[in-house]
Design a protein around this motif. Sequence first.
Motif, PDB file in Angstrom:
ATOM      1  N   HIS A 267      59.472  47.273  -7.009  1.00 53.70           N
ATOM      2  CA  HIS A 267      59.330  48.705  -7.299  1.00 53.70           C
ATOM      3  C   HIS A 267      58.038  48.927  -8.088  1.00 53.70           C
ATOM      4  N   GLY A 268      57.942  48.270  -9.229  1.00 51.65           N
ATOM      5  CA  GLY A 268      56.713  48.276 -10.014  1.00 51.65           C
ATOM      6  C   GLY A 268      56.220  46.849 -10.117  1.00 51.65           C
ATOM      7  N   VAL A 269      54.949  46.628  -9.804  1.00 54.09           N
ATOM      8  CA  VAL A 269      54.456  45.258  -9.682  1.00 54.09           C
ATOM      9  C   VAL A 269      53.161  45.063 -10.448  1.00 54.09           C
ATOM     10  N   ASN A 270      52.897  43.784 -10.773  1.00 58.54           N
ATOM     11  CA  ASN A 270      51.566  43.378 -11.193  1.00 58.54           C
ATOM     12  C   ASN A 270      50.739  43.159  -9.923  1.00 58.54           C
ATOM     13  N   ALA A 271      49.485  42.789 -10.087  1.00 67.09           N
ATOM     14  CA  ALA A 271      48.698  42.373  -8.921  1.00 67.09           C
ATOM     15  C   ALA A 271      49.454  41.246  -8.221  1.00 67.09           C
ATOM     16  N   PHE A 272      49.345  41.182  -6.878  1.00 62.66           N
ATOM     17  CA  PHE A 272      50.161  40.218  -6.149  1.00 62.66           C
ATOM     18  C   PHE A 272      49.427  39.680  -4.926  1.00 62.66           C
TER      19      PHE A 272
ATOM     20  N   ALA B  60      70.805  52.234 -24.340  1.00 62.32           N
ATOM     21  CA  ALA B  60      69.455  51.682 -24.200  1.00 62.32           C
ATOM     22  C   ALA B  60      68.620  52.573 -23.288  1.00 62.32           C
ATOM     23  N   ILE B  61      67.610  53.217 -23.857  1.00 64.04           N
ATOM     24  CA  ILE B  61      66.780  54.167 -23.120  1.00 64.04           C
ATOM     25  C   ILE B  61      65.339  54.038 -23.610  1.00 64.04           C
ATOM     26  N   TYR B  62      64.385  54.162 -22.714  1.00 61.21           N
ATOM     27  CA  TYR B  62      62.978  54.167 -23.119  1.00 61.21           C
ATOM     28  C   TYR B  62      62.729  55.307 -24.104  1.00 61.21           C
ATOM     29  N   SER B  63      61.790  55.090 -25.014  1.00 62.11           N
ATOM     30  CA  SER B  63      61.466  56.112 -26.013  1.00 62.11           C
ATOM     31  C   SER B  63      61.090  57.442 -25.370  1.00 62.11           C
ATOM     32  N   SER B  64      60.209  57.400 -24.362  1.00 65.45           N
ATOM     33  CA  SER B  64      59.752  58.659 -23.754  1.00 65.45           C
ATOM     34  C   SER B  64      60.849  59.332 -22.951  1.00 65.45           C
ATOM     35  N   PHE B  65      61.820  58.571 -22.432  1.00 61.90           N
ATOM     36  CA  PHE B  65      62.929  59.161 -21.693  1.00 61.90           C
ATOM     37  C   PHE B  65      63.983  59.730 -22.648  1.00 61.90           C
ATOM     38  N   LEU B  66      64.105  59.120 -23.832  1.00 61.95           N
ATOM     39  CA  LEU B  66      65.084  59.609 -24.802  1.00 61.95           C
ATOM     40  C   LEU B  66      64.736  61.014 -25.275  1.00 61.95           C
ATOM     41  N   GLN B  67      63.459  61.379 -25.187  1.00 61.22           N
ATOM     42  CA  GLN B  67      63.046  62.737 -25.539  1.00 61.22           C
ATOM     43  C   GLN B  67      63.839  63.773 -24.762  1.00 61.22           C
TER      44      GLN B  67
ATOM     45  N   GLY C 170      68.508  42.000 -24.590  1.00 65.49           N
ATOM     46  CA  GLY C 170      69.614  41.746 -23.675  1.00 65.49           C
ATOM     47  C   GLY C 170      70.392  40.493 -24.039  1.00 65.49           C
ATOM     48  N   GLU C 171      69.692  39.410 -24.321  1.00 65.09           N
ATOM     49  CA  GLU C 171      70.366  38.136 -24.625  1.00 65.09           C
ATOM     50  C   GLU C 171      71.078  38.193 -25.966  1.00 65.09           C
TER      51      GLU C 171
ATOM     52  N   THR D   1      73.103  52.658 -19.917  1.00 63.04           N
ATOM     53  CA  THR D   1      71.712  52.872 -19.531  1.00 63.04           C
ATOM     54  C   THR D   1      71.629  54.028 -18.536  1.00 63.04           C
ATOM     55  N   ALA D   2      70.449  54.648 -18.491  1.00 63.89           N
ATOM     56  CA  ALA D   2      70.221  55.766 -17.570  1.00 63.89           C
ATOM     57  C   ALA D   2      69.301  55.296 -16.451  1.00 63.89           C
ATOM     58  N   ALA D   3      69.870  54.558 -15.511  1.00 65.09           N
ATOM     59  CA  ALA D   3      69.182  54.101 -14.296  1.00 65.09           C
ATOM     60  C   ALA D   3      68.095  53.062 -14.562  1.00 65.09           C
ATOM     61  N   MET D   4      68.111  52.415 -15.739  1.00 61.99           N
ATOM     62  CA  MET D   4      67.097  51.416 -16.036  1.00 61.99           C
ATOM     63  C   MET D   4      67.726  50.116 -16.543  1.00 61.99           C
ATOM     64  N   PRO D   5      68.645  49.507 -15.801  1.00 67.25           N
ATOM     65  CA  PRO D   5      69.274  48.278 -16.297  1.00 67.25           C
ATOM     66  C   PRO D   5      68.282  47.140 -16.495  1.00 67.25           C
ATOM     67  N   ALA D   6      67.383  46.917 -15.534  1.00 62.23           N
ATOM     68  CA  ALA D   6      66.411  45.843 -15.675  1.00 62.23           C
ATOM     69  C   ALA D   6      65.343  46.200 -16.699  1.00 62.23           C
ATOM     70  N   GLY D   7      64.897  47.449 -16.691  1.00 63.10           N
ATOM     71  CA  GLY D   7      63.849  47.866 -17.611  1.00 63.10           C
ATOM     72  C   GLY D   7      64.254  47.782 -19.065  1.00 63.10           C
ATOM     73  N   THR D   8      65.548  47.923 -19.348  1.00 64.12           N
ATOM     74  CA  THR D   8      66.024  47.873 -20.727  1.00 64.12           C
ATOM     75  C   THR D   8      66.654  46.533 -21.105  1.00 64.12           C
ATOM     76  N   GLY D   9      66.765  45.613 -20.154  1.00 60.46           N
ATOM     77  CA  GLY D   9      67.394  44.331 -20.443  1.00 60.46           C
ATOM     78  C   GLY D   9      68.900  44.336 -20.285  1.00 60.46           C
ATOM     79  N   LEU D  10      69.468  45.473 -19.911  1.00 55.61           N
ATOM     80  CA  LEU D  10      70.923  45.524 -19.775  1.00 55.61           C
ATOM     81  C   LEU D  10      71.411  44.879 -18.489  1.00 55.61           C
ATOM     82  N   ASP D  11      70.502  44.504 -17.587  1.00 55.14           N
ATOM     83  CA  ASP D  11      70.928  43.703 -16.441  1.00 55.14           C
ATOM     84  C   ASP D  11      71.431  42.347 -16.916  1.00 55.14           C
ATOM     85  N   ILE D  12      70.857  41.828 -17.993  1.00 53.93           N
ATOM     86  CA  ILE D  12      71.310  40.564 -18.588  1.00 53.93           C
ATOM     87  C   ILE D  12      72.724  40.738 -19.118  1.00 53.93           C
ATOM     88  N   PHE D  13      72.957  41.829 -19.819  1.00 53.64           N
ATOM     89  CA  PHE D  13      74.287  42.113 -20.360  1.00 53.64           C
ATOM     90  C   PHE D  13      75.291  42.324 -19.232  1.00 53.64           C
TER      91      PHE D  13
END
Length: 648
Positions: free
Chosen positions: A299-304, A390-397, A326-327, A343-355
């Motif tokens: 979805h979002g990538v580094n150079a590849f 667990a929510i990104y700072s800018s999304f918590l706004q 998450g750990e 989480t609000a649609a960001m399990p991997a982005g917030t580390g809650l996929d680990i949980f």
Amino acid sequence: MSDNRTPLLDKIASTEDLRRLDKSDLPSLAEEVRHEMINAVSVTGGHLGAGLGVVELTVALHYVFDTPRDRLIWDVGHQAYPHKILTGRRDRIRTLRQKGGLSGFTKREESEYDPFGAGHSSTSISAALGMAVARDYTEKAHNVIAVIGDGAMSAGMAYEAMNNAGAMDSRLIVVLNDNDMSIAPPVGALSAYLSRLLSGKTYRGLRESGKQIARKMPRAIFEHARRAEEMARGFFTGGTLFEQLGFYYVGPIDGHNLSHLLPVLENVKASELGPILVHVVTRKGKGYGPAEAAPDKLHGVNAFDIVSGTQFKPKATAPAYTKVFGETLVREARDDNRIVAVTAAMPAGTGLDIFARSFPERTFDVGIAEQHAVTFSAGLAAEGLKPFCAIYSSFLQRAYDQIMHDVVLQKLPVRFAIDRAGLVGADGPTHAGAYDLAYLGCLPKIVLMAPADEAELTHMIATAVAFDEGPIAFRYPRGEGVGVALPERGAPLDIGRGRIVREGGRVALLSLGTRLAECLKAADDLTSRGLSTTVADARFAKPIDTALIDRLANEHELLLTVEEGAQGGFGSKVLGHLAETGALDRGLRVRAMTLPDRFLDHDKPEAQYETAGLNARAIVAKVLEILPRMSEGRSRGGLGVVRQIVLT
């Protein structure tokens, strides 16, 4: 950038050039756009899967509609790379998310083809409705089209806008890009035929005539006829929900088949109806095997590497803060079955996929619905659970009222894990976590923490687990920690207590958060220049450690607070306390170093902090600016001693 594999695309400098092509050329053009996008993002990194999924849709929209006169609004904006390629920005597409380059999202200042900027989701329908009403008010006749992904349709704001639009007569077109939720029945030839039929002038005319006749019948018969017609169309199309909201529903249609897309969009363009929703089914990552196989990972990538899809990620020297969160939460949850995660649609982005892998039944992903996530967490807390929201700072706004009204006012112990605090590099100002210290710090009785490193984060998680007296939050940045050893288990901290990290004399640096490492570097430099420097870690932005602040004020000539947040945050609280205690009247020099009062464009994080003036070099420069000619002759006894000034 010309490419021998892009002969059609090479001819396009604007959408007018696109509209000069024959329809038979459009499938080939779509493949060329896809090729160009894959090559560009392989160099720059960025959002890949979403854009690949809308290539044909993008070509069709710009071919049918008269952009930029017709307003085309992309929700979120991360799916707009093909749009940028086709709207005069191809020559800069390899500057995406780079300093001075194209934004990774839509941006009004960047192009007339971006009528509305977006980096957060679910804003497009509201904005489009406003533009449509303004068009009608000013007696203009252009089209307004909003493209919104099915994920963004999980947010309440989208339905608020649809509810409002459905009650109005303004002509508005909403394209629902369905690439994940599977809310549609299978698409194919029959579906395409029905969509053309339902969007065509003949059916629309018959439907409107039928309505006029039915309105002359007794109300009970009219209502039965209306419901029967909606049920019949809903049975074939699945659009009953949107019809109930007041939209004329067309779809579902195959979003990768231009022979299906073009006639439907042409019919919709010619329509005189009010709000219309066109349901388009696409595949995220379409046309690039690795992205189709792993839509979440790509979805979002580094150079590849284009052939394999392997991303070029620098080798980590320390665990990421998100992973540590998450750990650590998993370890805490093993001993406390009241801990749950939201989480609000960001399990991997917030580390809650680990949980979630360890505790799936205790993990709740509510979709792109931050307001609901916060109040849902409040409900969990009201019944005795320990929710970590667990929510990104800018999304918590987006959920500020819910934080105040549903959590803080009721003293409910919701634990807010605020990821992406501070500056975020290539994602730019829409995602910068600049404001949470200010917007949370003004709320009564909330506890607000910021770890200096990954070990401190484990202690703050343990603190949040143990704290049941009300809401508590901890903020941490994107990216890797500083490489300190992690404890076996976090230990709860004393609420509102900071720590001295390094003892010095004339200058005191009071850091909140991960700028501590830069403060320590600055202290080394200052001490080498004859300005002995103390470094302290505040740990808590609220309640502030007044005893620590008083000690620093009494034993030093200059006190600098350093935080990766906007003005009005931690430093303001320190200044307020010192003013109340009279320390400023006794000659103490104080400065609050914060993010500047402007939006910072996308760049590498270290470059952003250089621009913001929040690195070691800037801290040293600030001290030397304030104490340019002071000698080292002042003792450490307090502000009452005589200062010796050497004029140079």
